[in-house]
Design a protein around this motif. Structure first.
Motif, PDB file in Angstrom:
ATOM      1  N   VAL A 138       0.653  -1.162   0.032  1.00 30.50           N
ATOM      2  CA  VAL A 138       0.011   0.009  -0.018  1.00 30.50           C
ATOM      3  C   VAL A 138       0.908   1.089  -0.094  1.00 30.50           C
ATOM      4  O   VAL A 138       1.822   1.344   0.949  1.00 30.50           O
ATOM      5  CB  VAL A 138      -1.033  -0.026   1.368  1.00 30.50           C
ATOM      6  N   GLY A 139       0.620   2.164  -0.819  1.00 33.87           N
ATOM      7  CA  GLY A 139       1.405   3.407  -1.100  1.00 33.87           C
ATOM      8  C   GLY A 139       0.369   4.463  -0.935  1.00 33.87           C
ATOM      9  O   GLY A 139      -0.751   4.279  -0.984  1.00 33.87           O
ATOM     10  N   LYS A 156       5.451  10.615  -2.123  1.00 36.42           N
ATOM     11  CA  LYS A 156       4.881   9.312  -2.185  1.00 36.42           C
ATOM     12  C   LYS A 156       5.619   8.595  -0.911  1.00 36.42           C
ATOM     13  O   LYS A 156       6.843   8.695  -0.409  1.00 36.42           O
ATOM     14  CB  LYS A 156       5.325   8.536  -3.232  1.00 36.42           C
ATOM     15  N   TYR A 157       4.770   7.592  -0.181  1.00 31.64           N
ATOM     16  CA  TYR A 157       5.432   6.748   1.062  1.00 31.64           C
ATOM     17  C   TYR A 157       4.795   5.784   0.910  1.00 31.64           C
ATOM     18  O   TYR A 157       3.789   5.352   0.106  1.00 31.64           O
ATOM     19  CB  TYR A 157       5.162   7.633   2.303  1.00 31.64           C
ATOM     20  N   VAL A 200      -3.970  10.704  -6.012  1.00 28.26           N
ATOM     21  CA  VAL A 200      -3.981  11.319  -4.563  1.00 28.26           C
ATOM     22  C   VAL A 200      -4.677  10.394  -3.605  1.00 28.26           C
ATOM     23  O   VAL A 200      -5.805  10.091  -3.665  1.00 28.26           O
ATOM     24  CB  VAL A 200      -4.500  12.829  -4.513  1.00 28.26           C
ATOM     25  N   GLY A 201      -3.977  10.083  -2.477  1.00 29.15           N
ATOM     26  CA  GLY A 201      -4.711   9.142  -1.526  1.00 29.15           C
ATOM     27  C   GLY A 201      -3.768   7.616  -1.682  1.00 29.15           C
ATOM     28  O   GLY A 201      -2.628   7.701  -1.987  1.00 29.15           O
ATOM     29  N   VAL A 202      -4.426   6.846  -0.914  1.00 23.06           N
ATOM     30  CA  VAL A 202      -4.044   5.349  -0.754  1.00 23.06           C
ATOM     31  C   VAL A 202      -4.366   4.694  -1.708  1.00 23.06           C
ATOM     32  O   VAL A 202      -5.659   4.717  -2.172  1.00 23.06           O
ATOM     33  CB  VAL A 202      -4.309   5.017   0.712  1.00 23.06           C
ATOM     34  N   LEU A 203      -3.341   3.787  -2.253  1.00 18.03           N
ATOM     35  CA  LEU A 203      -3.752   2.892  -3.454  1.00 18.03           C
ATOM     36  C   LEU A 203      -3.164   1.449  -2.972  1.00 18.03           C
ATOM     37  O   LEU A 203      -2.013   1.557  -2.385  1.00 18.03           O
ATOM     38  CB  LEU A 203      -3.325   3.218  -4.691  1.00 18.03           C
ATOM     39  N   ALA A 204      -3.685   0.398  -3.191  1.00 12.19           N
ATOM     40  CA  ALA A 204      -3.164  -0.749  -2.667  1.00 12.19           C
ATOM     41  C   ALA A 204      -2.834  -1.739  -4.283  1.00 12.19           C
ATOM     42  O   ALA A 204      -3.588  -1.585  -5.036  1.00 12.19           O
ATOM     43  CB  ALA A 204      -4.169  -1.644  -2.101  1.00 12.19           C
TER      44      ALA A 204
END
Length: 360
Positions: free
Chosen positions: A165-166, A174-175, A220-224
């Motif tokens: 997940v990033g 990005k993290y 923008v946000g979290v993507l798995a």
């Protein structure tokens, strides 16, 4: 106070709401079938806890708001046909596949993809549903009502399943969270473990793959990104443009959970690199009755969703975070006694993953 509306009001929306409180962000999950329309203001932001949704008065109003983050991404990734096209376009490894159109025969599928091929509905079909194996040895027929509504992909003989997940903000920062080893039973995520020392050699590769997707989509946000491991290679299985079950362990095991990261990104609050606190295990509670004794297990952090219990339904999860493996195993052994017998193999798998990593 910033306000973020969430299309959908399931457990993911509730967990986003919970994570937003310390940020002074008002997260409002929305029932898409509600008779009351959300009172959107121009400065509000809209996100979603699901990839696709029917057209209702509520979803229509949310989808027309100019600050609906990633609006164009949802439909692209929710359709496995366009999702696969994106992966191929970016040169990211995925199972060889074909669109199941009117002209594709079973013989052509097996000639191109091998003896085992998996039919997947283009939309929906999560948690093991909407899938059908096509096996040459069994002369499996292609159902007529799947044509043009499904893709077919090569069956991968993988070593393990895992996910990463990033999170990305509007400026492109990005993290990433550690690669998470996952156990899928009947297509449903049942347990996850992270971080594992032996997976660190694959972390950079996974970050580059997911980072390529995040940047290409201007996400923008979290993507798995769910993957198969075959030797030292990663093959993308599925993408999910939202917070994801595989990273629920971050609620207890990281300085910034995936839910907080998503809220920060969509609300414009600066991101921070998540610091992992120790070894983390998450057990999904599937169709499992509520048991208050879970809260008495040392180290256990249960999260109950408040949903009606039905067979196979995700009704909660329990996370353990420890820096000492021995205490973690003790807690898992206690939990095993309080869960249905089918969880014995789940906890045995988790303990084997933890102890095997410690031995390396």
């Amino acid at each position: 106070m910033s306000r973020v509306w969430v299309l959908g009001h399931g457990q993911l929306g509730a967990m986003l709401q919970h994570a937003a409180m310390p940020l002074n962000v008002d997260v409002v999950p929305v029932d898409i079938d509600s008779a009351q329309l959300p009172d959107l203001q121009p400065e509000d932001v809209v996100t979603a806890e699901r990839e696709q949704w029917p057209q209702t008065p509520v979803t229509e109003k949310l989808a027309t708001h100019p600050n609906f983050v990633n609006l164009d991404v949802f439909a692209r990734l929710a359709d496995r046909y366009t999702q696969k096209q994106l992966l191929d376009q970016l040169g990211l490894a995925t199972a060889p596949w074909r669109l199941l159109d009117d002209n594709l025969s079973a013989a052509e599928i097996h000639a191109a993809l091998g003896e085992r091929a998996l039919l997947k509905r283009r939309t929906g079909g999560y948690d093991g549903r909407g899938q059908l194996w096509l096996k040459q040895a069994e002369s499996t027929a292609i159902p007529d009502d799947w044509r043009n509504l499904a893709i077919v992909e090569q069956g991968i003989n993988f070593d393990e399943e895992m996910a990463i997940v990033g999170v990305r903000d509007r400026s492109g920062n990005k993290y990433f969270y550690p690669l998470t080893l996952t156990l899928q039973l009947n297509g449903v995520l049942t347990a996850s473990v992270a971080p594992l020392q032996r997976l660190k050699k694959l972390q950079r590769k996974a970050e580059l793959m997911l980072g390529t997707l995040l940047d290409e989509l201007d996400y923008v946000g979290v993507l798995a990104m769910e993957c198969f491991r075959v030797g030292d290679e990663l093959i993308v299985n599925e993408l999910a443009p939202r917070v994801h079950n595989t990273a629920h362990w971050t609620q207890a095991g990281a300085s910034v959970s995936q839910f907080e990261s998503h809220v920060r990104a969509v609300a414009g609050i600066p991101l921070a690199k998540p610091q992992v606190k120790g070894l983390n295990v998450m057990i999904n509670l599937l169709g499992t009755p509520y048991d208050e004794r879970w809260w008495a297990i040392s180290g256990a952090e249960p999260y109950w969703y408040g949903k009606e219990v039905r067979p196979g339904r995700k009704v909660g999860h329990i996370t353990f975070t420890h820096s000492g493996d021995k205490r973690l195993i003790q807690g898992l052994d206690e939990l095993k006694e309080l869960l249905p017998p089918r969880y014995e193999e789940v906890i045995d798998w988790v303990e084997a993953a933890v102890e095997g990593d410690s031995a390396e």
